[in-house]
Design an enzyme around this catalytic site. Structure first.
Site, mmCIF file in Angstrom:
data_model
loop_
_atom_site.group_PDB
_atom_site.id
_atom_site.type_symbol
_atom_site.label_atom_id
_atom_site.label_comp_id
_atom_site.label_asym_id
_atom_site.label_seq_id
_atom_site.Cartn_x
_atom_site.Cartn_y
_atom_site.Cartn_z
ATOM 1 N N ARG A 108 0.883 -1.177 0.000
ATOM 2 C CA ARG A 108 0.000 0.000 0.000
ATOM 3 C C ARG A 108 0.910 1.213 0.000
ATOM 4 O O ARG A 108 1.691 1.413 0.935
ATOM 5 C CB ARG A 108 -0.914 -0.011 1.227
ATOM 6 C CG ARG A 108 -1.639 1.316 1.406
ATOM 7 C CD ARG A 108 -2.753 1.253 2.419
ATOM 8 N NE ARG A 108 -3.911 0.583 1.852
ATOM 9 C CZ ARG A 108 -5.141 0.658 2.361
ATOM 10 N NH1 ARG A 108 -5.371 1.361 3.439
ATOM 11 N NH2 ARG A 108 -6.143 0.020 1.788
ATOM 12 N N HIS A 135 -7.284 0.803 -6.502
ATOM 13 C CA HIS A 135 -7.503 -0.040 -5.322
ATOM 14 C C HIS A 135 -8.209 -1.325 -5.789
ATOM 15 O O HIS A 135 -9.371 -1.566 -5.459
ATOM 16 C CB HIS A 135 -8.354 0.718 -4.295
ATOM 17 C CG HIS A 135 -8.359 0.100 -2.925
ATOM 18 N ND1 HIS A 135 -7.587 -0.993 -2.565
ATOM 19 C CD2 HIS A 135 -9.074 0.431 -1.804
ATOM 20 C CE1 HIS A 135 -7.815 -1.298 -1.306
ATOM 21 N NE2 HIS A 135 -8.705 -0.462 -0.820
ATOM 22 N N GLN A 138 -10.157 -3.963 -3.408
ATOM 23 C CA GLN A 138 -11.479 -3.561 -2.934
ATOM 24 C C GLN A 138 -12.549 -3.948 -3.951
ATOM 25 O O GLN A 138 -13.659 -4.330 -3.587
ATOM 26 C CB GLN A 138 -11.515 -2.054 -2.676
ATOM 27 C CG GLN A 138 -12.821 -1.575 -2.104
ATOM 28 C CD GLN A 138 -13.082 -2.088 -0.693
ATOM 29 O OE1 GLN A 138 -12.214 -1.980 0.167
ATOM 30 N NE2 GLN A 138 -14.258 -2.650 -0.453
ATOM 31 N N ASP A 223 -17.069 7.139 -1.820
ATOM 32 C CA ASP A 223 -15.825 7.027 -1.055
ATOM 33 C C ASP A 223 -15.568 8.402 -0.432
ATOM 34 O O ASP A 223 -16.243 9.387 -0.775
ATOM 35 C CB ASP A 223 -14.693 6.629 -2.024
ATOM 36 C CG ASP A 223 -13.368 6.355 -1.329
ATOM 37 O OD1 ASP A 223 -13.345 6.193 -0.092
ATOM 38 O OD2 ASP A 223 -12.338 6.311 -2.032
ATOM 39 N N CYS A 263 -16.183 1.602 0.390
ATOM 40 C CA CYS A 263 -15.032 0.771 0.773
ATOM 41 C C CYS A 263 -14.687 0.910 2.243
ATOM 42 O O CYS A 263 -14.028 0.042 2.806
ATOM 43 C CB CYS A 263 -13.841 1.103 -0.111
ATOM 44 S SG CYS A 263 -13.244 2.801 0.063
ATOM 45 N N ARG A 291 -13.488 -8.613 1.753
ATOM 46 C CA ARG A 291 -12.070 -8.355 1.456
ATOM 47 C C ARG A 291 -11.256 -9.614 1.755
ATOM 48 O O ARG A 291 -10.374 -9.996 0.992
ATOM 49 C CB ARG A 291 -11.548 -7.183 2.309
ATOM 50 C CG ARG A 291 -12.091 -5.819 1.914
ATOM 51 C CD ARG A 291 -11.569 -5.362 0.560
ATOM 52 N NE ARG A 291 -10.116 -5.345 0.496
ATOM 53 C CZ ARG A 291 -9.346 -4.334 0.926
ATOM 54 N NH1 ARG A 291 -9.903 -3.249 1.406
ATOM 55 N NH2 ARG A 291 -8.034 -4.398 0.810
HETATM 56 N N1 NVA Z 1 -9.821 6.704 -1.569
HETATM 57 C C1 NVA Z 1 -9.472 6.280 -0.238
HETATM 58 C C2 NVA Z 1 -9.726 4.813 -0.076
HETATM 59 C C3 NVA Z 1 -9.451 4.288 1.313
HETATM 60 C C4 NVA Z 1 -9.639 2.816 1.434
HETATM 61 C C5 NVA Z 1 -8.021 6.622 0.033
HETATM 62 O O1 NVA Z 1 -7.186 6.441 -0.855
HETATM 63 O O2 NVA Z 1 -7.719 7.087 1.126
HETATM 64 N N1 CP Z 2 -11.216 -0.215 2.361
HETATM 65 C C1 CP Z 2 -9.952 -0.239 2.806
HETATM 66 O O1 CP Z 2 -8.987 -0.441 2.061
HETATM 67 O O2 CP Z 2 -9.855 -0.071 4.149
HETATM 68 P P1 CP Z 2 -8.513 0.158 4.993
HETATM 69 O O3 CP Z 2 -7.947 1.482 4.596
HETATM 70 O O4 CP Z 2 -8.963 0.108 6.417
HETATM 71 O O5 CP Z 2 -7.549 -0.954 4.671
#
Ligand code: NVA
Ligand code: CP
Length: 304
Positions: A108, A135, A138, A223, A263, A291
């Protein structure tokens, strides 16, 4: 050439064929059934997944780590705060070293280009657990959730409400791979990246009015307005997105059996009203749980 020399990566939904993705979703549903039936299935005994986190996470960490345990393997949590990655060791060197010891790497991070550079120098499969661009994990969970509740999503209409961000981009890719129409409703200046949108433009449409966009939808998704890394833009974004909340009016414009997904983490009163996310038949909790099942299917696909 052996699988070891030519690892398959999962950096984007476009890295698998549509057929492979559909098989993976079916497998996720089966693995969920097996777990609930108490069946032990440990094909990843003695396998290790390295989990590299340069951003926060609840669901991603817990689902990958628990999934690996259930499959008989081990997961290693590595944060940039306490590895040499955070002190500037080159991505290429980190990829060579990590992939000489573990069987799979989950990352990540911020720039999507970084995960591509890592994958190019990795001897083992690399999984994208969120970048600024995409992502895809997800979306495996979201598609599993739709299939479980409503059957095949092919030919259906999905409405994305809000930022043209990493989740929106993965929905655009999903529209191509799972064959659905995607309405995107966002304020001007927050459109998805044209390089992601362009190849999907036959099935994606930007509709500025959220009620028009939601009309006739089978699934409404949103989101956060400010993603990780955009915290300083929170106030500016709250203004820009004020008319882009998924609330009862937006859901009423959708089909009567439309599902709502997010998500998570969610901000009630911003991108979604409490009345929508907390309604009795909300599927966001299944979506979060999935997930784990979907990623177990992915790990099995990549490692077995
Ligand atoms: N768009 C959000 C998704 C979090 C799971 C982010 O990147 O923070
Ligand atoms: N939806 C998602 O990726 O959640 P986290 O940021 O908690 O991993």
């Amino acid at each position: 050439m052996s699988k070891q020399n030519t690892p398959r990566h999962f950096l984007s939904l476009m890295d698998l064929t549509a057929e492979e993705l559909h098989t993976l979703i079916e497998r996720a549903i089966e693995l969920k059934r097996m777990l609930r039936a108490g069946e032990t299935y440990t094909p990843l005994t003695l396998k290790t997944l390295a989990m590299v986190f340069e951003k926060s996470s609840t669901r991603t960490r817990v689902s990958f780590e628990t999934g690996m345990t259930q499959l008989g393997g081990h997961a290693l949590f590595l944060s940039s705060a306490d590895t040499q990655l955070g002190r500037g060791e080159p991505i290429e060197d980190s990829a060579r070293v990590l992939s000489s010891m573990v069987d799979c790497v989950m990352i990540r991070t911020f720039e999507h280009e970084n995960i591509e550079r890592f994958a190019a120098h990795s001897k083992v499969p690399v999984i994208n657990a969120l970048t600024d661009l995409l992502h895809p994990c997800q979306l495996l969970a979201d598609m599993q959730t739709y299939f479980e509740h409503r059957g095949n999503i092919a030919g259906k209409t999905v409405t994305w409400v809000g930022d043209g961000n990493n989740m929106c981009h993965s929905y655009i890719n999903a529209a191509r791979q799972f064959d659905f129409k995607l309405n995107i409703t966002c304020p001007e200046g927050y459109e998805p990246d044209s390089t992601v949108l362009e190849p999907a433009k036959d099935r994606c449409e930007i509709i500025r009015n959220p009620l028009d966009a939601s009309s006739g939808s089978d699934l409404v998704v949103t989101d956060v307005w400010a993603s990780m890394g955009q915290e300083e833009e929170q106030a500016k974004r709250e203004k820009a997105f004020a008319n882009y909340q998924v609330n009862d009016a937006v859901m009423a414009a959708a089909n009567s059996d439309a599902l709502f997904m997010h998500c998570l983490p969610a901000h009630r009163g911003e991108e979604v009203s409490a009345s929508v996310i907390d309604r009795k038949d909300s599927v966001v909790w299944d979506e979060a749980e999935n997930r784990m099942h979907a990623q177990k299917a992915l790990l099995e696909f990549l490692l077995c």
